[in-house]
Design a protein around this motif. Structure first.
Motif, mmCIF file in Angstrom:
data_model
loop_
_atom_site.group_PDB
_atom_site.id
_atom_site.type_symbol
_atom_site.label_atom_id
_atom_site.label_comp_id
_atom_site.label_asym_id
_atom_site.label_seq_id
_atom_site.Cartn_x
_atom_site.Cartn_y
_atom_site.Cartn_z
ATOM 1 N N LEU A 129 6.270 2.057 67.727
ATOM 2 C CA LEU A 129 5.694 3.388 67.529
ATOM 3 C C LEU A 129 6.804 4.288 67.010
ATOM 4 N N SER A 130 6.609 4.846 65.842
ATOM 5 C CA SER A 130 7.599 5.723 65.234
ATOM 6 C C SER A 130 6.921 7.056 64.923
ATOM 7 N N PHE A 131 7.694 8.095 64.958
ATOM 8 C CA PHE A 131 7.141 9.428 64.740
ATOM 9 C C PHE A 131 7.792 10.084 63.528
ATOM 10 N N GLU A 132 7.972 9.296 62.485
ATOM 11 C CA GLU A 132 8.629 9.779 61.275
ATOM 12 C C GLU A 132 7.655 10.411 60.293
ATOM 13 N N GLY A 133 6.383 10.298 60.553
ATOM 14 C CA GLY A 133 5.384 10.890 59.660
ATOM 15 C C GLY A 133 5.248 12.388 59.875
ATOM 16 N N ASN A 134 4.288 12.983 59.194
ATOM 17 C CA ASN A 134 4.042 14.425 59.300
ATOM 18 C C ASN A 134 3.083 14.785 60.428
ATOM 19 N N GLU A 135 2.395 13.764 60.978
ATOM 20 C CA GLU A 135 1.397 14.026 62.013
ATOM 21 C C GLU A 135 1.566 13.050 63.163
ATOM 22 N N ILE A 136 1.086 13.462 64.319
ATOM 23 C CA ILE A 136 1.067 12.582 65.485
ATOM 24 C C ILE A 136 -0.040 11.558 65.256
ATOM 25 N N PRO A 137 0.232 10.271 65.486
ATOM 26 C CA PRO A 137 -0.798 9.253 65.267
ATOM 27 C C PRO A 137 -2.056 9.568 66.088
ATOM 28 N N PRO A 138 -3.242 9.324 65.530
ATOM 29 C CA PRO A 138 -4.501 9.688 66.202
ATOM 30 C C PRO A 138 -4.740 8.933 67.509
ATOM 31 N N PHE A 139 -4.085 7.815 67.737
ATOM 32 C CA PHE A 139 -4.282 7.053 68.970
ATOM 33 C C PHE A 139 -3.434 7.596 70.130
ATOM 34 N N ILE A 140 -2.694 8.681 69.896
ATOM 35 C CA ILE A 140 -1.899 9.321 70.946
ATOM 36 C C ILE A 140 -2.530 10.672 71.262
ATOM 37 N N THR A 141 -2.928 10.849 72.512
ATOM 38 C CA THR A 141 -3.547 12.097 72.952
ATOM 39 C C THR A 141 -2.895 12.556 74.253
ATOM 40 N N ALA A 142 -3.172 13.805 74.623
ATOM 41 C CA ALA A 142 -2.586 14.356 75.842
ATOM 42 C C ALA A 142 -3.603 15.216 76.579
ATOM 43 N N HIS A 143 -3.453 15.273 77.890
ATOM 44 C CA HIS A 143 -4.290 16.103 78.762
ATOM 45 C C HIS A 143 -3.355 17.042 79.526
ATOM 46 N N SER A 144 -3.708 18.322 79.609
ATOM 47 C CA SER A 144 -2.857 19.352 80.239
ATOM 48 C C SER A 144 -1.444 19.303 79.666
ATOM 49 N N SER A 145 -1.369 19.140 78.365
ATOM 50 C CA SER A 145 -0.092 18.970 77.676
ATOM 51 C C SER A 145 -0.198 19.459 76.241
ATOM 52 N N HIS A 146 0.949 19.532 75.593
ATOM 53 C CA HIS A 146 1.003 19.855 74.172
ATOM 54 C C HIS A 146 1.904 18.836 73.491
ATOM 55 N N LEU A 147 1.433 18.255 72.404
ATOM 56 C CA LEU A 147 2.206 17.282 71.639
ATOM 57 C C LEU A 147 2.648 17.890 70.320
ATOM 58 N N PHE A 194 16.222 12.290 69.171
ATOM 59 C CA PHE A 194 15.559 11.097 68.660
ATOM 60 C C PHE A 194 16.461 9.903 68.884
ATOM 61 N N LYS A 195 15.862 8.733 68.931
ATOM 62 C CA LYS A 195 16.605 7.486 69.129
ATOM 63 C C LYS A 195 16.817 6.782 67.799
ATOM 64 N N ASP A 196 15.768 6.657 67.033
ATOM 65 C CA ASP A 196 15.817 6.043 65.701
ATOM 66 C C ASP A 196 15.174 7.005 64.724
ATOM 67 N N GLY A 197 15.483 6.862 63.447
ATOM 68 C CA GLY A 197 14.910 7.768 62.458
ATOM 69 C C GLY A 197 15.493 9.159 62.592
ATOM 70 N N VAL A 198 14.679 10.180 62.369
ATOM 71 C CA VAL A 198 15.174 11.555 62.407
ATOM 72 C C VAL A 198 14.315 12.495 63.251
ATOM 73 N N GLN A 199 13.248 11.971 63.862
ATOM 74 C CA GLN A 199 12.437 12.831 64.714
ATOM 75 C C GLN A 199 11.759 11.992 65.796
ATOM 76 N N SER A 200 11.156 12.703 66.754
ATOM 77 C CA SER A 200 10.506 12.030 67.871
ATOM 78 C C SER A 200 9.284 12.833 68.311
ATOM 79 N N LEU A 201 8.578 12.288 69.286
ATOM 80 C CA LEU A 201 7.417 12.956 69.851
ATOM 81 C C LEU A 201 7.886 13.873 70.977
ATOM 82 N N ARG A 202 7.459 15.123 70.952
ATOM 83 C CA ARG A 202 7.728 16.070 72.047
ATOM 84 C C ARG A 202 6.448 16.194 72.861
ATOM 85 N N TRP A 203 6.577 15.952 74.158
ATOM 86 C CA TRP A 203 5.450 16.049 75.082
ATOM 87 C C TRP A 203 5.768 17.137 76.088
#
Length: 121
Positions: free
Chosen positions: A33-51, A58-67
């Motif tokens: 799972l990489s977060f290098e695109g412009n959007e959060i993948p549609p199969f990732i969702t959150a409840h009582s949260s903001h993504l 980040f660990k690899d690439g240049v960006q990551s998911l913020r939860w």
């Protein structure tokens, strides 16, 4: 003389390492799972949260998911992770690896649940 030569060679090695790191390619694989695109993948969702996506950490690439989550927040990844049954003749073990950065420590557990056909495994 030796000291100058050592510093010069050390400088070349560091320069080579930095330039190779700067031009490193992002690893792409269906199981990663990489977060290098412009959007959060549609199969990732959150409840009582903001993504969102971030370049702060980040660990690899240049960006990551913020939860950003509230007390009872949850993050769901509804995707086949391709776990494989253990083969007793092989040393390979299918696993799940995640890197988490939290600026402010929280003295509460983080729970991972893996489901198969709606049942916690």
């Amino acid at each position: 003389m030796k000291s100058t030569r050592f510093r010069y060679i050390s400088g070349l090695i560091v320069s080579a390492m930095l330039s190779s790191a700067a031009s490193a390619q992002i690893v792409s694989h269906e199981r990663l799972l990489s977060f290098e695109g412009n959007e959060i993948p549609p199969f990732i969702t959150a409840h009582s949260s903001h993504l969102s996506l971030t370049t702060d950490h980040f660990k690899d690439g240049v960006q990551s998911l913020r939860w950003q989550f509230a007390s009872e927040g949850s993050l769901s990844i509804k995707k086949d992770l391709h776990f494989e049954p253990k083969d007793s003749t092989d040393t390979y073990l299918s696993g799940f690896v995640v890197w988490i950065h939290n600026t402010i420590p929280i003295d509460r557990p983080l729970t991972f649940r893996f489901l198969k056909n709606g049942t916690v495994c």
